[in-house]
Design an enzyme around this catalytic site. Structure first.
Site, PDB file in Angstrom:
ATOM      1  N   LYS A  24       0.812  -0.953   0.039  1.00  0.00           N
ATOM      2  CA  LYS A  24      -0.027   0.025   0.027  1.00  0.00           C
ATOM      3  C   LYS A  24       0.787   1.184   0.082  1.00  0.00           C
ATOM      4  O   LYS A  24       1.665   1.463   0.940  1.00  0.00           O
ATOM      5  CB  LYS A  24      -1.011   0.005   1.114  1.00  0.00           C
ATOM      6  CG  LYS A  24      -1.888   1.062   1.397  1.00  0.00           C
ATOM      7  CD  LYS A  24      -2.860   0.982   2.504  1.00  0.00           C
ATOM      8  CE  LYS A  24      -3.754   2.432   2.590  1.00  0.00           C
ATOM      9  NZ  LYS A  24      -4.557   2.022   3.393  1.00  0.00           N
ATOM     10  N   ASP A  79     -13.767   5.269  10.078  1.00  0.00           N
ATOM     11  CA  ASP A  79     -14.257   4.893   8.676  1.00  0.00           C
ATOM     12  C   ASP A  79     -14.643   3.576   8.504  1.00  0.00           C
ATOM     13  O   ASP A  79     -14.300   2.927   7.321  1.00  0.00           O
ATOM     14  CB  ASP A  79     -13.112   5.381   7.730  1.00  0.00           C
ATOM     15  CG  ASP A  79     -13.247   5.747   6.439  1.00  0.00           C
ATOM     16  OD1 ASP A  79     -14.675   5.734   5.836  1.00  0.00           O
ATOM     17  OD2 ASP A  79     -12.601   5.604   5.408  1.00  0.00           O
TER      18      ASP A  79
END
Length: 424
Positions: A126, A231
């Site tokens: 990532k 989130d």
């Protein structure tokens, strides 16, 4: 920016040396002058300028020569592609990554790629890319900077990667369903590959009741450990063929002591129930409308009813919102518990020991000796502290061996008089 690693195999040691020099210069320069890059890199015969041309050709650095009436900026800055190459090169040198594959995901803050280790294990890399046009309100929506005022996007991406790696590592050690954190370098995080799909892509579930209870249970369990995801929605939940749930995306997590913790917690719960209400299941549509019959079946958790009794992960990870006052409260609780256990042990000792005069006498002798030792120790510590304060304020400087000779001290003065007497 597209990650093309073909040029990585053709870069030399000098190229990476100059890239690192530009990175070091950007610590206190928005645009690093070429002269400073040359001094940091330390290449011979002006090789830095030749290397900079090669890096410009591969778009690893950007040349800025903006000129105005008052200032003149002429120098180089690192691009995200150059930052990617530095991170990947470091991971390759560590033996973590041996090959980079296709891109499997993209978001407003990062890009996801497949990578392979030396033994052929497929992992996920990532790359955090803060500063995109779609999400530039990072300073107001994230607290990566804390007390800092100046920043650039590369530095913010590095902070986000370090934060995500720390959260992922700690949650995995506490038994949460998260990917295994492998390694981290700069803005790059390497983790294990999750065999599943994002929940948003799943159209039908075999056991929706169990999946919903599992997801809501994760929200509550995180809060019991002192953390809120902030989130937690269908885009950050992975589910496999056996309907096992895995959480992803952790840089924005905050502490339950955050001033907006209740709002974040309620928003996470609302996102989960809202997603299930959109599916073609009448029961969850009624649940989202908060009918009494279905609320009794799966009750929504409330932030006020959750007690942080499992652990203090927000303290261990310094999550956003965890203040010094919270730390003092935790330490006070621990001290009270230690004092209670100490009182219990003292009571047990009083019941066992009948004659204590001899022990008290011995204890007084030892305490007198300990006081003498403590006084001497405190004297030395105070002396070292005064020296450290003087050195930090610039009032005390390190003395060389020939200090008096170098500065024209007593030895130099005597030798001068001796030479004059010889001449007479």
């Amino acid at each position: 920016m597209k990650l093309d690693v073909d040029a990585l195999r053709y870069l030399s040691k000098d190229d990476f040396r100059v890239l690192t020099a530009v990175e070091m210069g950007m610590r206190n320069h928005e645009i690093v002058p070429a002269e400073l890059v040359d001094r940091i890199a330390g290449l011979k015969h002006g090789g830095t300028y030749k290397v900079l041309k090669n890096l410009l050709k591969h778009k690893l650095v950007h040349h800025d020569s903006s000129k105005c009436e008052y200032t003149r900026n002429d120098g180089f800055r690192l691009t995200y592609l150059g930052y990617d190459f530095l991170a990947i090169k470091a991971l390759v040198n560590r033996g973590v990554v041996a090959a980079v594959g296709r891109q499997i995901g993209v978001g407003k803050e990062s890009d996801i790629f497949e990578v392979a280790a030396e033994d052929g294990t497929i992992m996920v890399m990532k790359l955090h890319r803060l500063g995109r046009v779609s999400f530039r309100a990072v300073k107001s929506k994230r607290d990566y900077l804390k007390h800092r005022s100046s920043y650039n996007w590369l530095y913010l991406s590095r902070l986000a990667a370090l934060k995500e790696y720390a959260f992922m590592k700690a949650l995995g050690e506490h038994g949460f369903p998260v990917p295994d954190a492998v390694d981290c370098n700069r803005h790059c995080v390497v983790m294990s590959l999750v065999q599943g799909y994002p929940l948003v892509q799943v159209k039908q579930l075999q056991n929706p009741d169990e999946v919903l209870e599992t997801i809501v249970g994760l929200v509550v369990r995180l809060a019991e450990h002192g953390l809120i995801h902030c989130d937690f929605n269908e885009f950050n939940i992975m589910i496999d063929d056996n309907e096992q749930v895995t959480m992803i995306d952790f840089p924005q997590m905050v502490s339950v002591s955050h001033r907006n913790a209740k709002m974040y917690f309620d928003r996470d719960v609302e996102c989960i129930f809202k997603f299930f209400s959109k599916r073609s299941v009448a029961k969850y549509a009624k649940l989202y409308d908060e009918t009494e019959a279905d609320v009794e079946e799966i009750e929504r958790p409330s932030f006020s009813s959750i007690a942080k009794t499992t652990g203090f992960l927000d303290k261990e990870l310094s999550a956003s919102g965890f203040t010094r006052k919270d730390q003092d409260d935790i330490e006070k609780k621990l001290e009270d518990a230690a004092a209670a256990s100490c009182n219990v042990s003292i009571q047990n000792e009083d019941e066992i020991l009948q004659s204590g005069e001899k022990l008290v006498y011995m204890f007084q002798e030892n305490s007198d000796e300990a006081d003498d030792g403590d006084a001497e120790l405190m004297k030395r510590l105070n002396k070292q502290r005064r020296r450290a304060i003087a050195a930090s304020q610039g009032t005390r400087k390190a003395l060389s061996r020939n200090f008096y000779k170098d500065k024209g001290g007593k030895s130099a003065h005597n030798s001068k008089i001796q030479r004059q007497s010889c001449n007479w």
